[in-house]
Design an enzyme around this catalytic site. Structure first.
Site, PDB file in Angstrom:
ATOM      1  N   ASN A   8       0.868  -1.185   0.000  1.00 51.34           N
ATOM      2  CA  ASN A   8       0.000   0.000   0.000  1.00 51.34           C
ATOM      3  C   ASN A   8       0.903   1.233   0.000  1.00 51.34           C
ATOM      4  O   ASN A   8       1.518   1.551   1.011  1.00 51.34           O
ATOM      5  CB  ASN A   8      -0.886  -0.037   1.259  1.00 51.34           C
ATOM      6  CG  ASN A   8      -1.713   1.219   1.427  1.00 51.34           C
ATOM      7  OD1 ASN A   8      -1.841   2.017   0.502  1.00 51.34           O
ATOM      8  ND2 ASN A   8      -2.275   1.397   2.610  1.00 51.34           N
ATOM      9  N   TRP A   9       0.952   1.896  -1.153  1.00 55.46           N
ATOM     10  CA  TRP A   9       1.875   3.031  -1.272  1.00 55.46           C
ATOM     11  C   TRP A   9       1.311   4.313  -0.651  1.00 55.46           C
ATOM     12  O   TRP A   9       1.997   5.330  -0.594  1.00 55.46           O
ATOM     13  CB  TRP A   9       2.220   3.277  -2.750  1.00 55.46           C
ATOM     14  CG  TRP A   9       2.958   2.147  -3.411  1.00 55.46           C
ATOM     15  CD1 TRP A   9       3.336   0.950  -2.849  1.00 55.46           C
ATOM     16  CD2 TRP A   9       3.403   2.096  -4.773  1.00 55.46           C
ATOM     17  NE1 TRP A   9       3.975   0.169  -3.773  1.00 55.46           N
ATOM     18  CE2 TRP A   9       4.040   0.850  -4.970  1.00 55.46           C
ATOM     19  CE3 TRP A   9       3.332   2.968  -5.844  1.00 55.46           C
ATOM     20  CZ2 TRP A   9       4.587   0.465  -6.194  1.00 55.46           C
ATOM     21  CZ3 TRP A   9       3.873   2.602  -7.073  1.00 55.46           C
ATOM     22  CH2 TRP A   9       4.494   1.364  -7.234  1.00 55.46           C
ATOM     23  N   LYS A  10       0.058   4.258  -0.239  1.00 52.61           N
ATOM     24  CA  LYS A  10      -0.596   5.434   0.386  1.00 52.61           C
ATOM     25  C   LYS A  10      -0.392   6.683  -0.485  1.00 52.61           C
ATOM     26  O   LYS A  10      -0.394   6.583  -1.700  1.00 52.61           O
ATOM     27  CB  LYS A  10      -0.079   5.646   1.810  1.00 52.61           C
ATOM     28  CG  LYS A  10      -0.134   4.387   2.651  1.00 52.61           C
ATOM     29  CD  LYS A  10       0.060   4.658   4.110  1.00 52.61           C
ATOM     30  CE  LYS A  10       0.166   3.345   4.856  1.00 52.61           C
ATOM     31  NZ  LYS A  10       0.047   3.501   6.292  1.00 52.61           N
ATOM     32  N   HIS A  96      -9.386   0.694   4.966  1.00 52.87           N
ATOM     33  CA  HIS A  96      -8.100   0.941   5.658  1.00 52.87           C
ATOM     34  C   HIS A  96      -8.360   1.902   6.817  1.00 52.87           C
ATOM     35  O   HIS A  96      -9.176   2.818   6.704  1.00 52.87           O
ATOM     36  CB  HIS A  96      -7.080   1.520   4.681  1.00 52.87           C
ATOM     37  CG  HIS A  96      -5.703   1.557   5.255  1.00 52.87           C
ATOM     38  ND1 HIS A  96      -5.312   2.512   6.178  1.00 52.87           N
ATOM     39  CD2 HIS A  96      -4.641   0.743   5.072  1.00 52.87           C
ATOM     40  CE1 HIS A  96      -4.055   2.272   6.520  1.00 52.87           C
ATOM     41  NE2 HIS A  96      -3.624   1.211   5.876  1.00 52.87           N
ATOM     42  N   GLU A  98      -6.866   4.365   7.891  1.00 51.66           N
ATOM     43  CA  GLU A  98      -6.697   5.797   7.593  1.00 51.66           C
ATOM     44  C   GLU A  98      -7.925   6.345   6.869  1.00 51.66           C
ATOM     45  O   GLU A  98      -8.289   7.510   7.048  1.00 51.66           O
ATOM     46  CB  GLU A  98      -5.407   5.995   6.771  1.00 51.66           C
ATOM     47  CG  GLU A  98      -4.178   5.774   7.656  1.00 51.66           C
ATOM     48  CD  GLU A  98      -2.951   5.250   6.940  1.00 51.66           C
ATOM     49  OE1 GLU A  98      -2.895   5.314   5.696  1.00 51.66           O
ATOM     50  OE2 GLU A  98      -2.042   4.744   7.634  1.00 51.66           O
ATOM     51  N   GLU A 168      -5.153  -5.416  10.699  1.00 50.38           N
ATOM     52  CA  GLU A 168      -4.133  -4.389  10.911  1.00 50.38           C
ATOM     53  C   GLU A 168      -4.402  -3.669  12.228  1.00 50.38           C
ATOM     54  O   GLU A 168      -5.223  -2.743  12.272  1.00 50.38           O
ATOM     55  CB  GLU A 168      -4.181  -3.362   9.779  1.00 50.38           C
ATOM     56  CG  GLU A 168      -3.941  -3.932   8.409  1.00 50.38           C
ATOM     57  CD  GLU A 168      -3.404  -2.874   7.462  1.00 50.38           C
ATOM     58  OE1 GLU A 168      -2.268  -3.053   7.004  1.00 50.38           O
ATOM     59  OE2 GLU A 168      -4.080  -1.874   7.221  1.00 50.38           O
ATOM     60  N   GLY A 174       2.635   1.838  10.773  1.00 51.11           N
ATOM     61  CA  GLY A 174       3.585   2.935  10.637  1.00 51.11           C
ATOM     62  C   GLY A 174       4.326   3.283  11.915  1.00 51.11           C
ATOM     63  O   GLY A 174       5.031   4.294  11.971  1.00 51.11           O
ATOM     64  N   SER A 208       3.677  -2.504  10.381  1.00 53.65           N
ATOM     65  CA  SER A 208       5.134  -2.496  10.556  1.00 53.65           C
ATOM     66  C   SER A 208       5.794  -3.810  10.138  1.00 53.65           C
ATOM     67  O   SER A 208       6.751  -4.268  10.783  1.00 53.65           O
ATOM     68  CB  SER A 208       5.494  -2.124  11.995  1.00 53.65           C
ATOM     69  OG  SER A 208       5.047  -0.802  12.283  1.00 53.65           O
ATOM     70  N   GLY A 229       2.833  -1.223   4.292  1.00 52.54           N
ATOM     71  CA  GLY A 229       2.884   0.190   3.948  1.00 52.54           C
ATOM     72  C   GLY A 229       4.313   0.631   3.668  1.00 52.54           C
ATOM     73  O   GLY A 229       4.847   0.419   2.582  1.00 52.54           O
ATOM     74  N   GLY A 230       4.957   1.209   4.683  1.00 48.21           N
ATOM     75  CA  GLY A 230       6.277   1.824   4.509  1.00 48.21           C
ATOM     76  C   GLY A 230       7.305   0.969   3.789  1.00 48.21           C
ATOM     77  O   GLY A 230       8.016   1.451   2.901  1.00 48.21           O
TER      78      GLY A 230
HETATM   79  C1  PEP Z   1      -0.629  -0.073   6.138  1.00 54.02           C
HETATM   80  O1  PEP Z   1      -0.654   1.071   5.786  1.00 54.02           O
HETATM   81  O2  PEP Z   1      -1.569  -0.826   5.837  1.00 54.02           O
HETATM   82  C2  PEP Z   1       0.511  -0.552   6.907  1.00 54.02           C
HETATM   83  C3  PEP Z   1       0.468  -1.737   7.435  1.00 54.02           C
HETATM   84  O3  PEP Z   1       1.565   0.324   7.040  1.00 54.02           O
HETATM   85  P1  PEP Z   1       3.023  -0.039   7.668  1.00 54.02           P
HETATM   86  O4  PEP Z   1       3.477  -1.307   7.002  1.00 54.02           O
HETATM   87  O5  PEP Z   1       3.870   1.133   7.297  1.00 54.02           O
HETATM   88  O6  PEP Z   1       2.837  -0.220   9.119  1.00 54.02           O
END
Ligand code: PEP
Length: 251
Positions: A8-10, A96, A98, A168, A174, A208, A229-230
């Site tokens: 997920n590049w957000k 998600h 967010e 999640e 994050g 994470s 994500g990251g």
């Molecule tokens: C996400 O945005 O779904 C996520 C899990 O982010 P991260 O891997 O950065 O925690």
């Protein structure tokens, strides 16, 4: 059961940067283990560029970060399933945290979106998870089971078998504080048990995930991959996570 690693590049990567990342991933894709479905979810503005850059590459599938449930209409700023399909999107992340937190997405919206995705042949990846406060108050199971059931209510068993879920924990997203793999697995077992059709549905862990911790998740019986994500923003680290997911394929 399928094993899925979704990036997920957000709100990261211009179209130009997105193409560079795709080139980097394609250069490493020979190392991806067989049986792992690899998905990337760029921002809407980069979907067309990424779709073209993938050039039909079967190893990497296109995913959207959200969508509206209507095909078209007066919904300023929204993107419809028809528009996503035009760029070859086969998957969409729905709910998600967010989107729930910053865009007011409710379980009812996610239910409408899930139905629309299935109607258009797009696989929904439905995200659920608890806040730190809910975790501390012992409300994790209630929260994630309610989110799951409300997203899927009214669907036939066969339709439920076509979705993917992502657990999640919000406090792990994050933050660098990934959930303990055994805790995550236990919560995911509770999600899986809440509807009979979920026995056959992949459930991804998100929060994470890094190349160094992915193997511990892949070893868990209820974890069928990751939503990342990251660590999906850099080709080498995303490829490292994909490689570390291999043990989950055998299940
Ligand atoms: C996400 O945005 O779904 C996520 C899990 O982010 P991260 O891997 O950065 O925690």
């Amino acid at each position: 059961m399928r094993t899925v690693i979704a990036g997920n590049w957000k709100m990261h990567k211009t179209a130009h940067e997105a193409m560079e990342l795709i080139d980097g991933l394609r250069a490493l894709s020979a190392e991806f283990p067989d049986g792992v479905d690899v998905l990337v979810a760029p921002p809407f503005t980069a979907l067309q560029a990424v779709s073209q850059r993938l050039n039909g590459d079967e190893r990497i599938k296109l995913c959207a970060q959200t969508m509206h449930w209507e095909n078209q209409g007066a919904y300023t700023g929204e993107i419809s399933p028809v528009m996503l399909k035009e760029f070859g999107c086969e998957y969409v992340i729905l709910g998600h945290s967010e989107r729930r937190q910053f865009c007011g997405e409710t379980n009812q919206y996610i239910r409408l979106k899930t139905r629309a995705a299935l109607a258009h042949g797009i696989t929904p990846i439905i995200a659920v998870g608890e806040t730190l406060e809910e975790k501390d108050r012992g409300l994790t199971k209630d929260k994630v089971v309610t989110q799951t059931q409300e997203a899927l209510t009214g669907l036939a068993e066969e339709q439920i078998r076509s979705v993917i879920l992502a657990y999640e924990p919000i406090w792990a997203i994050g933050s660098g504080k990934n959930d303990d793999p055994q805790n995550a697995d236990a919560t995911m077992a509770e999600i899986r048990a809440c509807l009979p059709a979920l026995r056959e549905v992949p459930i991804l862990y998100g929060g994470s995930v890094k190349p160094e911790n992915m193997a511990a998740y892949a070893a868990m019986p209820n974890i069928n991959g990751a939503l990342v994500g990251g660590a999906s923003l850099q080709a080498q680290s995303f490829a490292g996570i994909i490689t570390a997911a291999a043990p989950a394929v055998a299940r």
